[in-house]
Design a protein around this motif. Structure first.
Motif, PDB file in Angstrom:
ATOM      1  N   ALA A 156       4.226  34.180  -1.902  1.00 51.84           N
ATOM      2  CA  ALA A 156       4.706  32.691  -2.034  1.00 51.84           C
ATOM      3  C   ALA A 156       5.420  32.892  -3.483  1.00 51.84           C
ATOM      4  N   ILE A 157       6.335  32.263  -3.935  1.00 52.21           N
ATOM      5  CA  ILE A 157       7.072  32.411  -5.025  1.00 52.21           C
ATOM      6  C   ILE A 157       7.746  30.902  -5.283  1.00 52.21           C
ATOM      7  N   THR A 158       7.484  30.331  -6.539  1.00 51.00           N
ATOM      8  CA  THR A 158       8.170  29.155  -6.602  1.00 51.00           C
ATOM      9  C   THR A 158       8.628  29.356  -8.191  1.00 51.00           C
ATOM     10  N   GLY A 159       9.711  28.457  -8.352  1.00 52.56           N
ATOM     11  CA  GLY A 159      10.182  28.271  -9.665  1.00 52.56           C
ATOM     12  C   GLY A 159      11.479  29.067 -10.060  1.00 52.56           C
ATOM     13  N   THR A 160      11.820  29.978  -9.303  1.00 51.20           N
ATOM     14  CA  THR A 160      12.876  30.902  -9.483  1.00 51.20           C
ATOM     15  C   THR A 160      14.304  30.070  -9.453  1.00 51.20           C
ATOM     16  N   HIS A 161      14.321  29.166  -8.478  1.00 54.05           N
ATOM     17  CA  HIS A 161      15.363  28.319  -8.248  1.00 54.05           C
ATOM     18  C   HIS A 161      15.860  27.696  -9.609  1.00 54.05           C
ATOM     19  N   ARG A 162      15.110  27.314 -10.449  1.00 49.39           N
ATOM     20  CA  ARG A 162      15.327  26.814 -11.813  1.00 49.39           C
ATOM     21  C   ARG A 162      15.938  27.907 -12.857  1.00 49.39           C
ATOM     22  N   VAL A 163      15.834  29.115 -12.585  1.00 52.85           N
ATOM     23  CA  VAL A 163      16.528  30.152 -13.428  1.00 52.85           C
ATOM     24  C   VAL A 163      17.999  30.333 -13.085  1.00 52.85           C
ATOM     25  N   TRP A 164      18.287  30.452 -11.781  1.00 54.88           N
ATOM     26  CA  TRP A 164      19.537  30.574 -11.532  1.00 54.88           C
ATOM     27  C   TRP A 164      19.694  29.901 -10.009  1.00 54.88           C
ATOM     28  N   GLU A 165      20.062  28.727 -10.073  1.00 45.97           N
ATOM     29  CA  GLU A 165      20.454  28.158  -8.752  1.00 45.97           C
ATOM     30  C   GLU A 165      21.638  28.118  -7.982  1.00 45.97           C
ATOM     31  N   HIS A 166      21.914  29.426  -8.054  1.00 38.00           N
ATOM     32  CA  HIS A 166      23.123  30.066  -7.066  1.00 38.00           C
ATOM     33  C   HIS A 166      22.872  29.790  -5.460  1.00 38.00           C
ATOM     34  N   PRO A 167      23.678  29.170  -4.877  1.00 41.05           N
ATOM     35  CA  PRO A 167      25.191  28.878  -4.964  1.00 41.05           C
ATOM     36  C   PRO A 167      25.300  27.518  -5.391  1.00 41.05           C
ATOM     37  N   SER A 169      24.589  25.779  -8.172  1.00 38.59           N
ATOM     38  CA  SER A 169      24.878  25.681  -9.753  1.00 38.59           C
ATOM     39  C   SER A 169      25.113  27.105 -10.471  1.00 38.59           C
ATOM     40  N   PRO A 170      26.118  26.991 -11.465  1.00 33.74           N
ATOM     41  CA  PRO A 170      26.475  28.407 -12.001  1.00 33.74           C
ATOM     42  C   PRO A 170      25.644  28.464 -13.328  1.00 33.74           C
ATOM     43  N   THR A 171      24.654  27.276 -13.511  1.00 33.28           N
ATOM     44  CA  THR A 171      23.933  27.205 -14.709  1.00 33.28           C
ATOM     45  C   THR A 171      22.999  28.377 -14.847  1.00 33.28           C
ATOM     46  N   LEU A 172      22.832  28.985 -15.930  1.00 35.68           N
ATOM     47  CA  LEU A 172      21.568  29.775 -16.121  1.00 35.68           C
ATOM     48  C   LEU A 172      20.660  29.206 -17.098  1.00 35.68           C
ATOM     49  N   ARG A 173      19.529  29.183 -16.684  1.00 36.40           N
ATOM     50  CA  ARG A 173      18.446  28.217 -17.469  1.00 36.40           C
ATOM     51  C   ARG A 173      17.442  29.339 -18.030  1.00 36.40           C
ATOM     52  N   TYR A 174      17.030  29.307 -19.208  1.00 35.70           N
ATOM     53  CA  TYR A 174      16.301  30.016 -19.876  1.00 35.70           C
ATOM     54  C   TYR A 174      14.651  29.201 -20.084  1.00 35.70           C
ATOM     55  N   GLY A 175      13.581  29.931 -20.225  1.00 30.27           N
ATOM     56  CA  GLY A 175      12.442  29.415 -20.592  1.00 30.27           C
ATOM     57  C   GLY A 175      11.746  28.937 -19.365  1.00 30.27           C
ATOM     58  N   GLN A 176      12.053  29.329 -18.042  1.00 26.64           N
ATOM     59  CA  GLN A 176      11.588  28.516 -16.886  1.00 26.64           C
ATOM     60  C   GLN A 176      10.122  29.224 -16.500  1.00 26.64           C
ATOM     61  N   ALA A 177       9.299  28.267 -15.936  1.00 26.16           N
ATOM     62  CA  ALA A 177       7.987  28.880 -15.441  1.00 26.16           C
ATOM     63  C   ALA A 177       8.213  29.227 -13.840  1.00 26.16           C
ATOM     64  N   VAL A 178       7.616  30.430 -13.500  1.00 24.11           N
ATOM     65  CA  VAL A 178       7.645  31.028 -12.124  1.00 24.11           C
ATOM     66  C   VAL A 178       6.341  31.553 -11.911  1.00 24.11           C
ATOM     67  N   THR A 179       5.745  31.341 -10.577  1.00 30.04           N
ATOM     68  CA  THR A 179       4.674  31.893 -10.017  1.00 30.04           C
ATOM     69  C   THR A 179       4.775  32.662  -9.123  1.00 30.04           C
ATOM     70  N   VAL A 180       4.277  33.897  -8.790  1.00 29.41           N
ATOM     71  CA  VAL A 180       3.945  34.611  -7.596  1.00 29.41           C
ATOM     72  C   VAL A 180       2.742  34.588  -7.072  1.00 29.41           C
ATOM     73  N   GLN A 181       2.441  34.230  -5.892  1.00 32.06           N
ATOM     74  CA  GLN A 181       1.002  34.379  -5.484  1.00 32.06           C
ATOM     75  C   GLN A 181       1.101  35.247  -4.203  1.00 32.06           C
ATOM     76  N   VAL A 182       0.272  36.201  -4.418  1.00 39.56           N
ATOM     77  CA  VAL A 182      -0.065  37.065  -3.340  1.00 39.56           C
ATOM     78  C   VAL A 182      -1.061  36.534  -2.203  1.00 39.56           C
ATOM     79  N   LEU A 183      -0.983  36.834  -0.960  1.00 37.00           N
ATOM     80  CA  LEU A 183      -1.770  36.102  -0.132  1.00 37.00           C
ATOM     81  C   LEU A 183      -2.537  37.342   0.466  1.00 37.00           C
ATOM     82  N   PRO A 184      -3.639  37.310   1.280  1.00 30.70           N
ATOM     83  CA  PRO A 184      -4.135  38.297   1.891  1.00 30.70           C
ATOM     84  C   PRO A 184      -3.316  39.317   3.043  1.00 30.70           C
ATOM     85  N   MET A 216       1.364  25.147  -8.785  1.00 28.49           N
ATOM     86  CA  MET A 216       2.622  26.173  -8.707  1.00 28.49           C
ATOM     87  C   MET A 216       3.807  25.225  -9.214  1.00 28.49           C
ATOM     88  N   PRO A 217       4.560  26.053  -9.915  1.00 27.31           N
ATOM     89  CA  PRO A 217       5.937  25.386 -10.367  1.00 27.31           C
ATOM     90  C   PRO A 217       6.658  24.497  -9.293  1.00 27.31           C
TER      91      PRO A 217
END
Length: 260
Positions: A156-167, A169-184, A216-217
């Motif tokens: 599971a991964i959340t928060g990356t859409h805030r970094v670059w929400e292509h397609p 929005s063209p906006t690149l955002r800095y300083g965003q929180a992202v979490t990667v959660q590995v399940l069994p 989670m973000p």
């Protein structure tokens, strides 16, 4: 990125992993991504079919922090992008066309056999789109895991859409929180013995529950009035989101009536 397109044609897994991790770390550092990777104790030696949620292009940068040699499956059109496309080609990633599922599956299966036999794990995004968490999982990756005989590693991964929400929005955002959660991991035996549709639904629900868990973000949610209906693209809505599924079905039915 230009350096990636000039790499030798036949990298071994260790060379590919070293280059990709270094490239990913440089991007994450530049973008000041506040990344947490959880559940790495669920990762064994591999190789795995890694089934990850998908929010944006930055997913790849964050998944490269997993302690596995990885290759990725990406939509064919991304291979035509300046700089990024040649880099993907040079690094040996896999191109598919989700709008032609039968041909796409055959190509994915052939590529997966070679990659996994060489000891690398292959990342697939079962949603096939960055529209939002309500998009359904496709069957192809689960079928590949069964045919090739490798375990599935759900991520599971959340928060990356805030970094670059292509397609969207063209906006690149800095300083965003992202979490990667590995399940069994899901074992080869479980994959062999289970109904593939039951396995797909179980994995989908487990990953989305993890993504929406406290701490989670915020995940990306699809709103067709804001984001468009993605006419002409394969975008199936998870039936666990029945109101959105109904709206999408009504929209598509109206398009068919108008076309008739």
């Amino acid at each position: 990125m230009r350096g990636a397109s000039r790499l030798p044609a036949h990298l071994n897994p260790a060379q590919r992993q070293q280059f990709q991790r270094r490239l990913g770390e440089r991007f994450l550092r530049h973008l000041d991504v506040h990344l947490q990777v959880r559940g790495t104790g669920n990762i064994g030696a591999g190789p795995y079919l890694v089934a990850s949620l998908h929010e944006g292009i930055a997913d790849v940068l964050c998944l490269l922090r997993l302690p596995l040699p990885l290759r990725f499956v990406a939509r064919r059109e991304i291979f035509g992008w300046p700089a990024i496309g040649p880099a993907l080609q040079g690094l040996g990633h896999v191109s598919i066309n989700p709008e032609h599922p039968l041909g796409g599956f055959r190509g994915l299966w052939r590529s997966a056999e070679t990659i996994l036999a060489g000891g690398e794990s292959l990342v697939v995004f079962p949603q096939g789109t960055v529209a939002g968490i309500q998009s359904d999982f496709q069957r192809g990756g689960f079928e590949v895991a069964r045919r090739v005989g490798v375990p599935i590693l759900p991520v599971a991964i959340t928060g990356t859409h805030r970094v670059w929400e292509h397609p969207f929005s063209p906006t690149l955002r800095y300083g965003q929180a992202v979490t990667v959660q590995v399940l069994p991991a899901i074992s080869v035996e479980e994959i062999r013995d289970a109904s593939l549709d039951a396995l797909r639904v179980r994995t989908r629900r487990a990953l989305k529950a993890a993504a929406l868990a406290p701490g989670m973000p915020p995940a990306r949610f699809f709103e067709p009035e804001r984001d468009g209906y993605w006419d002409g693209y394969r975008l199936d809505i998870d039936p666990d989101f029945p109101e959105l599924a109904r709206r999408m079905a009504e929209h598509r039915a109206a398009l068919l009536r108008d076309a008739g």
